[in-house]
Enzyme design. Sequence first.
Site, PDB file in Angstrom:
ATOM      1  N   GLY A   1     -42.963 -46.114  19.143  1.00  0.00           N
ATOM      2  CA  GLY A   1     -43.185 -47.540  19.322  1.00  0.00           C
ATOM      3  C   GLY A   1     -44.106 -47.970  20.446  1.00  0.00           C
ATOM      4  O   GLY A   1     -44.484 -49.140  20.516  1.00  0.00           O
TER       5      GLY A   1
ATOM      6  N   GLU B   1     -40.492 -40.006  19.338  1.00  0.00           N
ATOM      7  CA  GLU B   1     -41.199 -39.982  18.046  1.00  0.00           C
ATOM      8  C   GLU B   1     -42.434 -40.872  18.063  1.00  0.00           C
ATOM      9  O   GLU B   1     -42.533 -41.812  17.275  1.00  0.00           O
ATOM     10  CB  GLU B   1     -40.270 -40.510  16.947  1.00  0.00           C
ATOM     11  CG  GLU B   1     -38.965 -39.779  16.780  1.00  0.00           C
ATOM     12  CD  GLU B   1     -37.988 -40.527  15.862  1.00  0.00           C
ATOM     13  OE1 GLU B   1     -38.167 -41.741  15.627  1.00  0.00           O
ATOM     14  OE2 GLU B   1     -37.049 -39.891  15.390  1.00  0.00           O
TER      15      GLU B   1
ATOM     16  N   GLY C   1     -46.010 -42.224  17.136  1.00  0.00           N
ATOM     17  CA  GLY C   1     -46.980 -42.056  16.064  1.00  0.00           C
ATOM     18  C   GLY C   1     -48.287 -42.700  16.482  1.00  0.00           C
ATOM     19  O   GLY C   1     -49.291 -42.042  16.726  1.00  0.00           O
ATOM     20  N   ARG C   2     -48.236 -44.016  16.604  1.00  0.00           N
ATOM     21  CA  ARG C   2     -49.439 -44.785  16.888  1.00  0.00           C
ATOM     22  C   ARG C   2     -50.155 -44.334  18.164  1.00  0.00           C
ATOM     23  O   ARG C   2     -51.369 -44.208  18.191  1.00  0.00           O
ATOM     24  CB  ARG C   2     -49.060 -46.268  17.026  1.00  0.00           C
ATOM     25  CG  ARG C   2     -50.249 -47.213  17.101  1.00  0.00           C
ATOM     26  CD  ARG C   2     -49.772 -48.639  17.404  1.00  0.00           C
ATOM     27  NE  ARG C   2     -48.745 -49.094  16.508  1.00  0.00           N
ATOM     28  CZ  ARG C   2     -48.968 -49.709  15.342  1.00  0.00           C
ATOM     29  NH1 ARG C   2     -50.200 -49.944  14.957  1.00  0.00           N
ATOM     30  NH2 ARG C   2     -47.962 -50.093  14.580  1.00  0.00           N
TER      31      ARG C   2
ATOM     32  N   ARG D   1     -54.652 -52.945   7.906  1.00  0.00           N
ATOM     33  CA  ARG D   1     -53.950 -53.555   9.048  1.00  0.00           C
ATOM     34  C   ARG D   1     -54.348 -55.009   9.328  1.00  0.00           C
ATOM     35  O   ARG D   1     -53.477 -55.835   9.573  1.00  0.00           O
ATOM     36  CB  ARG D   1     -54.103 -52.695  10.299  1.00  0.00           C
ATOM     37  CG  ARG D   1     -53.487 -51.292  10.127  1.00  0.00           C
ATOM     38  CD  ARG D   1     -53.412 -50.511  11.431  1.00  0.00           C
ATOM     39  NE  ARG D   1     -52.549 -51.175  12.383  1.00  0.00           N
ATOM     40  CZ  ARG D   1     -52.950 -51.952  13.359  1.00  0.00           C
ATOM     41  NH1 ARG D   1     -54.216 -52.148  13.583  1.00  0.00           N
ATOM     42  NH2 ARG D   1     -52.078 -52.535  14.128  1.00  0.00           N
TER      43      ARG D   1
ATOM     44  N   TYR E   1     -51.121 -57.216   8.983  1.00  0.00           N
ATOM     45  CA  TYR E   1     -50.452 -57.533  10.260  1.00  0.00           C
ATOM     46  C   TYR E   1     -51.273 -58.476  11.137  1.00  0.00           C
ATOM     47  O   TYR E   1     -51.004 -58.562  12.335  1.00  0.00           O
ATOM     48  CB  TYR E   1     -50.224 -56.261  11.081  1.00  0.00           C
ATOM     49  CG  TYR E   1     -49.567 -55.099  10.380  1.00  0.00           C
ATOM     50  CD1 TYR E   1     -48.241 -55.179   9.943  1.00  0.00           C
ATOM     51  CD2 TYR E   1     -50.243 -53.902  10.216  1.00  0.00           C
ATOM     52  CE1 TYR E   1     -47.637 -54.086   9.340  1.00  0.00           C
ATOM     53  CE2 TYR E   1     -49.640 -52.805   9.620  1.00  0.00           C
ATOM     54  CZ  TYR E   1     -48.334 -52.909   9.182  1.00  0.00           C
ATOM     55  OH  TYR E   1     -47.733 -51.831   8.602  1.00  0.00           O
TER      56      TYR E   1
ATOM     57  N   CYS F   1     -62.144 -58.339  -4.008  1.00  0.00           N
ATOM     58  CA  CYS F   1     -62.054 -59.711  -4.494  1.00  0.00           C
ATOM     59  C   CYS F   1     -60.773 -60.392  -4.031  1.00  0.00           C
ATOM     60  O   CYS F   1     -59.891 -60.724  -4.841  1.00  0.00           O
ATOM     61  CB  CYS F   1     -62.144 -59.700  -6.014  1.00  0.00           C
ATOM     62  SG  CYS F   1     -63.651 -58.889  -6.526  1.00  0.00           S
ATOM     63  N   GLU F   2     -60.641 -60.572  -2.744  1.00  0.00           N
ATOM     64  CA  GLU F   2     -59.514 -61.272  -2.130  1.00  0.00           C
ATOM     65  C   GLU F   2     -60.032 -61.878  -0.837  1.00  0.00           C
ATOM     66  O   GLU F   2     -60.715 -61.188  -0.072  1.00  0.00           O
ATOM     67  CB  GLU F   2     -58.399 -60.278  -1.707  1.00  0.00           C
ATOM     68  CG  GLU F   2     -57.878 -59.396  -2.788  1.00  0.00           C
ATOM     69  CD  GLU F   2     -56.438 -59.695  -3.145  1.00  0.00           C
ATOM     70  OE1 GLU F   2     -55.834 -60.604  -2.540  1.00  0.00           O
ATOM     71  OE2 GLU F   2     -55.932 -59.014  -4.040  1.00  0.00           O
TER      72      GLU F   2
ATOM     73  N   TYR G   1     -51.964 -45.528  10.878  1.00  0.00           N
ATOM     74  CA  TYR G   1     -51.711 -46.523   9.836  1.00  0.00           C
ATOM     75  C   TYR G   1     -53.022 -46.996   9.208  1.00  0.00           C
ATOM     76  O   TYR G   1     -53.167 -48.160   8.851  1.00  0.00           O
ATOM     77  CB  TYR G   1     -50.857 -47.683  10.398  1.00  0.00           C
ATOM     78  CG  TYR G   1     -49.599 -47.172  11.080  1.00  0.00           C
ATOM     79  CD1 TYR G   1     -48.578 -46.610  10.335  1.00  0.00           C
ATOM     80  CD2 TYR G   1     -49.474 -47.167  12.476  1.00  0.00           C
ATOM     81  CE1 TYR G   1     -47.443 -46.085  10.943  1.00  0.00           C
ATOM     82  CE2 TYR G   1     -48.351 -46.642  13.093  1.00  0.00           C
ATOM     83  CZ  TYR G   1     -47.335 -46.101  12.317  1.00  0.00           C
ATOM     84  OH  TYR G   1     -46.225 -45.581  12.932  1.00  0.00           O
TER      85      TYR G   1
HETATM   86  C1  PLP Z   1     -42.693 -45.627  12.509  1.00  0.00           C
HETATM   87  C2  PLP Z   1     -41.666 -44.891  13.257  1.00  0.00           C
HETATM   88  C3  PLP Z   1     -41.992 -44.235  14.435  1.00  0.00           C
HETATM   89  C4  PLP Z   1     -43.360 -44.290  15.060  1.00  0.00           C
HETATM   90  O1  PLP Z   1     -43.708 -45.553  15.549  1.00  0.00           O
HETATM   91  P1  PLP Z   1     -45.066 -45.735  16.363  1.00  0.00           P
HETATM   92  O2  PLP Z   1     -45.098 -47.170  16.695  1.00  0.00           O
HETATM   93  O3  PLP Z   1     -46.161 -45.331  15.465  1.00  0.00           O
HETATM   94  O4  PLP Z   1     -44.983 -44.874  17.582  1.00  0.00           O
HETATM   95  C5  PLP Z   1     -41.006 -43.503  15.059  1.00  0.00           C
HETATM   96  N1  PLP Z   1     -39.743 -43.418  14.562  1.00  0.00           N
HETATM   97  C6  PLP Z   1     -39.399 -44.062  13.416  1.00  0.00           C
HETATM   98  C7  PLP Z   1     -38.016 -43.947  12.922  1.00  0.00           C
HETATM   99  C8  PLP Z   1     -40.340 -44.814  12.732  1.00  0.00           C
HETATM  100  O5  PLP Z   1     -39.988 -45.446  11.609  1.00  0.00           O
END
Ligand code: PLP
Length: 421
Positions: free
Chosen positions: A239, A275, A277-278, A314, A318, A346-347, A375
Amino acid sequence: MDHFLYRDGTLFAEDVPVAEIAAQVGTPFYCYSTATFERHFRLFDEALEGTDHLVCYAMKAASNQAILKTLAALGAGMDVVSGGEYARAKAAGVPGDRIVFSGVGKTCEEIHAALTGGIRQFNVESEPEMAAINQVALELGVKAPITIRVNPDVDAKTHAKIATGKSENKFGIPISRAREVYAHAASLSGLDVIGIDVHIGSQLTQLEPFRLAYEKVAELTETLRADGHNIRRLDLGGGLGIPYERSNEAPPLPVEYGAMVKETLGHLGCELEIEPGRLIAGNAGIMVSKVIYVKEGEDRQFMIIDGAMNDLIRPAMYEAHHDIIPVVEAAPGEEPATYDIVGPVCESGDTFAKGRTMSEVKADDLVAFRSAGAYGAVMASEYNSRPLIPEVLVKDDQFAVIRPRPTFEEMINRDTIPEWL
Ligand SMILES: *Cc1c(COP(=O)(O)O)cnc(C)c1O
Protein backbone atom coordinates in the site's frame (compact mmCIF):
# COMPACT_ATOMS: atom_id res chain seq x y z
CA MET A 1 14.44 7.43 -7.98
CA ASP A 2 14.39 5.39 -11.16
CA HIS A 3 16.60 4.71 -14.15
CA PHE A 4 14.67 6.62 -16.81
CA LEU A 5 16.78 9.71 -17.30
CA TYR A 6 17.67 12.09 -20.11
CA ARG A 7 21.14 12.01 -21.58
CA ASP A 8 21.99 14.76 -24.05
CA GLY A 9 18.32 15.57 -24.34
CA THR A 10 17.03 12.07 -25.11
CA LEU A 11 15.34 9.64 -22.73
CA PHE A 12 17.22 6.51 -21.72
CA ALA A 13 16.08 3.39 -19.91
CA GLU A 14 19.25 2.54 -17.99
CA ASP A 15 21.86 2.60 -20.80
CA VAL A 16 19.46 2.09 -23.71
CA PRO A 17 17.91 4.97 -25.68
CA VAL A 18 14.12 4.61 -25.50
CA ALA A 19 13.86 5.70 -29.15
CA GLU A 20 16.00 2.74 -30.17
CA ILE A 21 13.61 0.31 -28.48
CA ALA A 22 10.67 2.06 -30.16
CA ALA A 23 12.35 1.68 -33.55
CA GLN A 24 12.76 -2.07 -33.05
CA VAL A 25 9.59 -2.96 -31.18
CA GLY A 26 7.10 -0.41 -32.48
CA THR A 27 4.75 1.65 -30.32
CA PRO A 28 3.05 1.62 -27.91
CA PHE A 29 4.97 -0.57 -25.46
CA TYR A 30 5.83 -0.94 -21.80
CA CYS A 31 9.48 -0.64 -20.86
CA TYR A 32 10.81 -1.76 -17.48
CA SER A 33 14.14 -1.18 -15.77
CA THR A 34 15.76 -4.11 -13.96
CA ALA A 35 17.88 -1.80 -11.80
CA THR A 36 14.79 0.06 -10.59
CA PHE A 37 12.97 -3.16 -9.65
CA GLU A 38 16.05 -4.34 -7.77
CA ARG A 39 16.59 -1.02 -6.05
CA HIS A 40 13.01 -0.82 -4.80
CA PHE A 41 12.99 -4.39 -3.53
CA ARG A 42 16.22 -3.77 -1.63
CA LEU A 43 14.86 -0.54 -0.12
CA PHE A 44 12.09 -2.54 1.55
CA ASP A 45 14.37 -5.38 2.52
CA GLU A 46 16.79 -2.94 4.14
CA ALA A 47 13.96 -0.98 5.79
CA LEU A 48 13.14 -4.11 7.84
CA GLU A 49 16.76 -4.99 8.55
CA GLY A 50 17.24 -6.40 12.03
CA THR A 51 13.85 -8.13 12.03
CA ASP A 52 12.91 -11.62 10.91
CA HIS A 53 11.06 -10.66 7.73
CA LEU A 54 10.08 -11.53 4.17
CA VAL A 55 9.17 -9.05 1.43
CA CYS A 56 6.44 -10.69 -0.66
CA TYR A 57 6.05 -8.76 -3.90
CA ALA A 58 2.35 -8.22 -4.67
CA MET A 59 2.60 -9.55 -8.18
CA LYS A 60 -0.77 -8.27 -9.34
CA ALA A 61 1.08 -4.95 -9.89
CA ALA A 62 3.18 -6.43 -12.73
CA SER A 63 3.40 -10.16 -13.19
CA ASN A 64 5.50 -10.88 -16.28
CA GLN A 65 7.65 -13.98 -15.76
CA ALA A 66 10.85 -12.00 -16.39
CA ILE A 67 9.91 -9.51 -13.65
CA LEU A 68 9.09 -12.30 -11.21
CA LYS A 69 12.40 -14.03 -11.94
CA THR A 70 14.28 -10.77 -11.45
CA LEU A 71 12.76 -10.30 -8.00
CA ALA A 72 12.84 -13.97 -7.01
CA ALA A 73 16.60 -13.97 -7.65
CA LEU A 74 16.91 -11.37 -4.88
CA GLY A 75 15.01 -13.59 -2.45
CA ALA A 76 11.58 -12.02 -2.86
CA GLY A 77 8.50 -13.91 -1.84
CA MET A 78 5.27 -13.40 -3.76
CA ASP A 79 1.81 -12.31 -2.72
CA VAL A 80 -0.69 -13.92 -5.10
CA VAL A 81 -4.42 -13.32 -5.43
CA SER A 82 -5.50 -16.00 -7.90
CA GLY A 83 -4.70 -19.48 -9.12
CA GLY A 84 -3.21 -17.91 -12.24
CA GLU A 85 -0.83 -15.79 -10.17
CA TYR A 86 0.09 -18.82 -8.07
CA ALA A 87 0.93 -20.73 -11.26
CA ARG A 88 2.96 -17.77 -12.53
CA ALA A 89 4.94 -17.55 -9.29
CA LYS A 90 5.70 -21.27 -9.39
CA ALA A 91 6.63 -21.08 -13.08
CA ALA A 92 9.12 -18.33 -12.22
CA GLY A 93 10.77 -20.69 -9.76
CA VAL A 94 9.46 -19.18 -6.53
CA PRO A 95 9.32 -21.90 -3.87
CA GLY A 96 5.91 -22.55 -2.33
CA ASP A 97 7.13 -21.58 1.12
CA ARG A 98 7.65 -18.05 -0.17
CA ILE A 99 4.17 -17.68 -1.68
CA VAL A 100 1.36 -16.03 0.26
CA PHE A 101 -2.20 -16.43 -1.02
CA SER A 102 -4.46 -13.38 -0.54
CA GLY A 103 -7.85 -12.43 -1.96
CA VAL A 104 -11.50 -12.59 -0.91
CA GLY A 105 -12.71 -15.37 -3.16
CA LYS A 106 -10.29 -18.28 -3.25
CA THR A 107 -11.98 -21.28 -4.83
CA CYS A 108 -11.56 -24.90 -3.69
CA GLU A 109 -9.58 -25.58 -6.90
CA GLU A 110 -7.17 -22.73 -6.06
CA ILE A 111 -6.84 -23.87 -2.45
CA HIS A 112 -6.17 -27.42 -3.62
CA ALA A 113 -3.50 -26.29 -6.09
CA ALA A 114 -1.72 -24.23 -3.45
CA LEU A 115 -1.85 -26.94 -0.79
CA THR A 116 -0.43 -29.54 -3.14
CA GLY A 117 2.11 -27.20 -4.76
CA GLY A 118 3.30 -25.64 -1.51
CA ILE A 119 2.20 -22.48 0.23
CA ARG A 120 3.60 -20.24 2.95
CA GLN A 121 0.15 -19.29 4.18
CA PHE A 122 -3.36 -18.40 3.14
CA ASN A 123 -4.58 -15.00 4.24
CA VAL A 124 -8.17 -15.89 5.08
CA GLU A 125 -10.80 -13.25 4.40
CA SER A 126 -14.04 -14.80 5.72
CA GLU A 127 -15.46 -17.69 7.73
CA PRO A 128 -16.89 -19.53 4.72
CA GLU A 129 -13.45 -19.37 3.13
CA MET A 130 -11.90 -20.66 6.36
CA ALA A 131 -14.27 -23.61 6.25
CA ALA A 132 -13.35 -24.31 2.62
CA ILE A 133 -9.61 -24.27 3.34
CA ASN A 134 -10.14 -26.55 6.34
CA GLN A 135 -12.18 -28.95 4.21
CA VAL A 136 -9.62 -29.16 1.39
CA ALA A 137 -6.76 -29.56 3.90
CA LEU A 138 -8.59 -32.41 5.67
CA GLU A 139 -9.23 -34.15 2.35
CA LEU A 140 -5.52 -33.92 1.56
CA GLY A 141 -4.53 -34.93 5.08
CA VAL A 142 -2.48 -31.78 5.67
CA LYS A 143 -2.68 -28.71 7.88
CA ALA A 144 -3.12 -25.42 6.03
CA PRO A 145 -1.12 -22.53 7.47
CA ILE A 146 -3.35 -19.47 7.76
CA THR A 147 -3.51 -15.92 8.97
CA ILE A 148 -6.82 -14.14 9.18
CA ARG A 149 -7.13 -10.79 7.49
CA VAL A 150 -8.65 -8.30 9.86
CA ASN A 151 -10.35 -5.14 8.71
CA PRO A 152 -9.22 -2.49 11.21
CA ASP A 153 -11.75 0.13 10.07
CA VAL A 154 -9.23 2.88 9.40
CA ASP A 155 -9.41 5.45 6.66
CA ALA A 156 -6.47 4.94 4.31
CA LYS A 157 -7.02 8.44 2.84
CA THR A 158 -6.62 7.19 -0.70
CA HIS A 159 -8.86 6.86 -3.79
CA ALA A 160 -12.14 5.09 -2.89
CA LYS A 161 -11.54 2.34 -5.47
CA ILE A 162 -8.31 1.28 -3.77
CA ALA A 163 -9.23 1.73 -0.10
CA THR A 164 -9.71 -1.65 1.57
CA GLY A 165 -9.51 -1.08 5.32
CA LYS A 166 -12.90 0.47 6.15
CA SER A 167 -15.79 -1.56 7.48
CA GLU A 168 -17.78 -0.88 4.28
CA ASN A 169 -15.10 -2.63 2.16
CA LYS A 170 -15.42 -6.30 1.23
CA PHE A 171 -12.02 -7.21 2.67
CA GLY A 172 -11.17 -9.16 5.82
CA ILE A 173 -13.22 -9.78 8.94
CA PRO A 174 -14.15 -6.91 11.26
CA ILE A 175 -11.45 -6.57 13.88
CA SER A 176 -14.19 -6.38 16.51
CA ARG A 177 -15.08 -10.03 15.73
CA ALA A 178 -11.50 -11.27 15.60
CA ARG A 179 -11.46 -13.17 18.92
CA GLU A 180 -14.55 -15.14 17.99
CA VAL A 181 -13.25 -15.99 14.51
CA TYR A 182 -9.81 -17.01 15.81
CA ALA A 183 -11.47 -19.26 18.37
CA HIS A 184 -13.45 -20.89 15.59
CA ALA A 185 -10.31 -21.26 13.43
CA ALA A 186 -8.43 -22.91 16.30
CA SER A 187 -11.17 -25.53 16.56
CA LEU A 188 -10.72 -26.65 12.93
CA SER A 189 -8.18 -29.44 12.71
CA GLY A 190 -7.21 -28.77 9.08
CA LEU A 191 -5.86 -25.34 9.96
CA ASP A 192 -2.67 -24.12 11.58
CA VAL A 193 -3.40 -20.58 12.74
CA ILE A 194 -0.08 -18.77 12.63
CA GLY A 195 -0.77 -15.08 12.53
CA ILE A 196 -2.65 -11.95 11.58
CA ASP A 197 -2.94 -10.18 8.23
CA VAL A 198 -3.94 -6.62 7.41
CA HIS A 199 -3.93 -4.57 4.20
CA ILE A 200 -5.74 -1.25 4.27
CA GLY A 201 -5.39 0.02 0.73
CA SER A 202 -3.12 1.17 -2.01
CA GLN A 203 -1.31 4.39 -2.93
CA LEU A 204 -1.22 5.60 0.68
CA THR A 205 0.71 8.85 0.88
CA GLN A 206 0.82 9.17 4.68
CA LEU A 207 2.15 6.89 7.42
CA GLU A 208 -0.61 7.69 9.89
CA PRO A 209 -3.28 5.26 8.58
CA PHE A 210 -0.69 2.45 8.56
CA ARG A 211 0.32 3.34 12.12
CA LEU A 212 -3.29 3.28 13.32
CA ALA A 213 -3.86 -0.11 11.69
CA TYR A 214 -0.61 -1.60 13.02
CA GLU A 215 -1.30 -0.37 16.54
CA LYS A 216 -4.61 -2.23 16.38
CA VAL A 217 -2.79 -5.33 15.12
CA ALA A 218 -0.27 -5.09 17.99
CA GLU A 219 -3.08 -4.92 20.50
CA LEU A 220 -4.90 -7.80 18.84
CA THR A 221 -1.70 -9.90 18.90
CA GLU A 222 -1.52 -9.55 22.71
CA THR A 223 -5.23 -10.30 23.07
CA LEU A 224 -5.09 -13.40 20.90
CA ARG A 225 -1.98 -14.66 22.65
CA ALA A 226 -3.74 -14.25 25.97
CA ASP A 227 -6.56 -16.33 24.47
CA GLY A 228 -4.02 -19.08 23.84
CA HIS A 229 -3.26 -18.60 20.12
CA ASN A 230 0.35 -18.94 19.04
CA ILE A 231 0.52 -15.74 16.97
CA ARG A 232 3.97 -15.74 15.40
CA ARG A 233 3.66 -14.07 12.01
CA LEU A 234 2.24 -10.67 11.04
CA ASP A 235 1.46 -9.87 7.42
CA LEU A 236 1.28 -6.10 7.10
CA GLY A 237 0.05 -5.85 3.51
CA GLY A 238 1.29 -3.39 0.92
CA GLY A 239 0.00 0.00 0.00
CA LEU A 240 2.86 2.47 0.29
CA GLY A 241 2.32 5.13 -2.39
CA ILE A 242 4.62 6.52 -5.03
CA PRO A 243 5.06 10.08 -6.35
CA TYR A 244 3.01 10.00 -9.56
CA GLU A 245 3.25 13.76 -9.83
CA ARG A 246 6.87 14.43 -9.19
CA SER A 247 6.48 18.16 -8.85
CA ASN A 248 4.24 18.06 -5.77
CA GLU A 249 4.08 14.63 -4.10
CA ALA A 250 6.46 13.11 -1.58
CA PRO A 251 5.01 9.97 0.02
CA PRO A 252 6.90 8.42 2.95
CA LEU A 253 10.03 6.47 2.06
CA PRO A 254 10.31 2.71 2.70
CA VAL A 255 12.91 3.44 5.39
CA GLU A 256 10.43 5.67 7.24
CA TYR A 257 7.73 3.04 6.84
CA GLY A 258 10.12 0.37 8.15
CA ALA A 259 11.01 2.45 11.19
CA MET A 260 7.31 2.87 12.01
CA VAL A 261 6.75 -0.89 11.59
CA LYS A 262 9.56 -1.66 14.02
CA GLU A 263 8.25 0.93 16.45
CA THR A 264 4.67 -0.37 16.47
CA LEU A 265 5.28 -4.12 16.12
CA GLY A 266 8.96 -4.84 16.77
CA HIS A 267 8.46 -5.71 20.45
CA LEU A 268 6.15 -8.64 19.67
CA GLY A 269 8.86 -10.99 18.42
CA CYS A 270 6.81 -11.97 15.37
CA GLU A 271 8.09 -12.76 11.93
CA LEU A 272 7.05 -9.84 9.69
CA GLU A 273 5.81 -9.95 6.11
CA ILE A 274 5.10 -7.04 3.84
CA GLU A 275 3.44 -7.12 0.43
CA PRO A 276 4.46 -4.05 -1.58
CA GLY A 277 3.41 -4.02 -5.23
CA ARG A 278 3.14 -0.49 -6.52
CA LEU A 279 6.26 0.82 -4.82
CA ILE A 280 8.39 -1.92 -6.31
CA ALA A 281 6.94 -1.83 -9.84
CA GLY A 282 5.39 1.61 -10.34
CA ASN A 283 8.43 3.68 -11.15
CA ALA A 284 10.23 0.71 -12.69
CA GLY A 285 8.13 1.03 -15.84
CA ILE A 286 7.13 3.56 -18.46
CA MET A 287 4.66 3.32 -21.32
CA VAL A 288 6.01 4.69 -24.57
CA SER A 289 3.60 5.95 -27.18
CA LYS A 290 3.74 7.83 -30.47
CA VAL A 291 1.86 10.96 -31.45
CA ILE A 292 -0.51 10.19 -34.32
CA TYR A 293 -2.04 13.64 -34.79
CA VAL A 294 -2.20 17.00 -33.15
CA LYS A 295 -5.78 18.14 -33.68
CA GLU A 296 -7.04 21.68 -33.20
CA GLY A 297 -10.30 21.70 -31.23
CA GLU A 298 -12.49 24.77 -30.80
CA ASP A 299 -10.84 25.87 -27.57
CA ARG A 300 -8.04 23.34 -27.08
CA GLN A 301 -5.48 21.16 -28.78
CA PHE A 302 -5.79 17.38 -28.67
CA MET A 303 -2.67 15.26 -28.73
CA ILE A 304 -3.89 11.96 -30.16
CA ILE A 305 -1.45 9.17 -29.39
CA ASP A 306 -1.32 5.49 -30.31
CA GLY A 307 -1.61 4.34 -26.67
CA ALA A 308 -5.12 4.20 -25.23
CA MET A 309 -7.20 3.39 -22.16
CA ASN A 310 -7.09 -0.31 -22.99
CA ASP A 311 -3.29 -0.22 -22.66
CA LEU A 312 -3.16 1.92 -19.48
CA ILE A 313 -6.49 2.22 -17.72
CA ARG A 314 -5.44 4.04 -14.55
CA PRO A 315 -6.42 7.57 -15.67
CA ALA A 316 -9.88 6.38 -16.81
CA MET A 317 -10.45 4.12 -13.81
CA TYR A 318 -8.93 6.04 -10.89
CA GLU A 319 -8.61 9.59 -12.26
CA ALA A 320 -4.92 8.84 -11.93
CA HIS A 321 -2.19 11.27 -12.90
CA HIS A 322 0.81 10.17 -14.95
CA ASP A 323 3.62 12.52 -15.81
CA ILE A 324 3.86 12.46 -19.61
CA ILE A 325 7.21 13.53 -21.01
CA PRO A 326 8.71 13.83 -24.48
CA VAL A 327 11.31 11.21 -25.38
CA VAL A 328 13.36 13.98 -26.97
CA GLU A 329 13.57 16.98 -24.67
CA ALA A 330 12.62 20.40 -25.96
CA ALA A 331 15.49 22.64 -26.96
CA PRO A 332 16.19 25.35 -24.37
CA GLY A 333 13.98 28.39 -24.88
CA GLU A 334 11.33 26.50 -26.90
CA GLU A 335 7.77 27.55 -26.01
CA PRO A 336 5.66 24.87 -24.23
CA ALA A 337 2.18 23.95 -25.45
CA THR A 338 -1.00 22.74 -23.71
CA TYR A 339 -2.85 19.59 -24.72
CA ASP A 340 -5.65 17.26 -23.88
CA ILE A 341 -3.80 13.97 -24.32
CA VAL A 342 -6.09 11.24 -25.65
CA GLY A 343 -6.03 7.78 -27.21
CA PRO A 344 -7.87 6.51 -30.29
CA VAL A 345 -10.47 4.40 -28.45
CA CYS A 346 -14.10 5.35 -29.05
CA GLU A 347 -14.85 6.57 -25.53
CA SER A 348 -14.52 10.05 -24.08
CA GLY A 349 -13.03 8.32 -21.03
CA ASP A 350 -10.03 7.52 -23.20
CA THR A 351 -8.33 10.67 -21.94
CA PHE A 352 -4.96 10.54 -20.22
CA ALA A 353 -4.66 14.21 -19.26
CA LYS A 354 -6.55 17.45 -19.71
CA GLY A 355 -4.90 20.84 -20.16
CA ARG A 356 -1.43 19.35 -19.77
CA THR A 357 1.39 21.79 -20.48
CA MET A 358 4.52 20.22 -21.90
CA SER A 359 6.96 20.78 -24.72
CA GLU A 360 5.40 21.08 -28.16
CA VAL A 361 5.03 17.83 -30.11
CA LYS A 362 4.24 16.91 -33.69
CA ALA A 363 3.08 13.73 -35.40
CA ASP A 364 5.50 10.79 -34.97
CA ASP A 365 7.15 12.21 -31.84
CA LEU A 366 7.47 9.78 -28.92
CA VAL A 367 6.12 10.44 -25.44
CA ALA A 368 6.62 8.43 -22.26
CA PHE A 369 4.19 7.90 -19.40
CA ARG A 370 6.14 7.76 -16.18
CA SER A 371 5.22 5.53 -13.24
CA ALA A 372 3.37 3.07 -15.48
CA GLY A 373 5.08 -0.08 -14.20
CA ALA A 374 2.39 -1.02 -11.68
CA TYR A 375 -1.23 -1.76 -12.61
CA GLY A 376 -0.38 -0.96 -16.23
CA ALA A 377 0.26 -3.97 -18.47
CA VAL A 378 -1.58 -6.29 -16.08
CA MET A 379 -4.81 -4.31 -16.45
CA ALA A 380 -4.59 -4.00 -20.23
CA SER A 381 -7.25 -5.42 -22.51
CA GLU A 382 -7.83 -5.76 -26.24
CA TYR A 383 -10.82 -3.42 -26.30
CA ASN A 384 -11.38 -2.01 -29.79
CA SER A 385 -9.39 -5.08 -30.99
CA ARG A 386 -6.16 -3.36 -30.16
CA PRO A 387 -3.61 -6.14 -29.52
CA LEU A 388 -2.04 -6.21 -26.03
CA ILE A 389 1.05 -4.04 -26.20
CA PRO A 390 4.51 -5.59 -25.76
CA GLU A 391 6.57 -5.51 -22.60
CA VAL A 392 10.30 -4.86 -22.78
CA LEU A 393 12.83 -5.33 -19.99
CA VAL A 394 16.08 -3.37 -19.93
CA LYS A 395 19.18 -4.39 -18.03
CA ASP A 396 22.19 -2.08 -18.33
CA ASP A 397 22.81 -1.72 -22.08
CA GLN A 398 20.65 -4.71 -23.12
CA PHE A 399 16.95 -5.01 -23.71
CA ALA A 400 14.63 -7.89 -24.43
CA VAL A 401 11.00 -8.22 -25.42
CA ILE A 402 9.49 -10.14 -22.51
CA ARG A 403 6.03 -10.34 -24.06
CA PRO A 404 5.61 -9.82 -27.79
CA ARG A 405 2.79 -7.95 -29.41
CA PRO A 406 0.30 -10.45 -30.86
CA THR A 407 -0.40 -10.15 -34.57
CA PHE A 408 -3.96 -9.48 -35.69
CA GLU A 409 -4.05 -13.07 -36.87
CA GLU A 410 -3.03 -14.42 -33.45
CA MET A 411 -5.61 -12.23 -31.81
CA ILE A 412 -8.39 -13.39 -34.15
CA ASN A 413 -7.37 -17.06 -33.98
CA ARG A 414 -8.02 -17.19 -30.27
CA ASP A 415 -11.71 -17.13 -31.13
CA THR A 416 -13.29 -20.43 -32.09
CA ILE A 417 -16.27 -20.82 -34.38
CA PRO A 418 -19.15 -23.12 -33.38
CA GLU A 419 -19.99 -25.99 -35.68
CA TRP A 420 -23.25 -24.47 -36.81
CA LEU A 421 -21.57 -21.47 -38.45
C1 PLP B 1 -3.00 -5.08 -3.95
C2 PLP B 1 -2.51 -5.70 -2.71
C3 PLP B 1 -1.22 -5.44 -2.26
C4 PLP B 1 -0.28 -4.48 -2.93
O1 PLP B 1 -0.69 -3.14 -2.85
P1 PLP B 1 0.27 -1.99 -3.39
O2 PLP B 1 -0.48 -0.75 -3.15
O3 PLP B 1 0.49 -2.26 -4.82
O4 PLP B 1 1.54 -2.05 -2.60
C5 PLP B 1 -0.79 -6.11 -1.13
N1 PLP B 1 -1.58 -6.98 -0.46
C6 PLP B 1 -2.85 -7.24 -0.88
C7 PLP B 1 -3.68 -8.19 -0.11
C8 PLP B 1 -3.35 -6.61 -2.00
O5 PLP B 1 -4.60 -6.87 -2.40
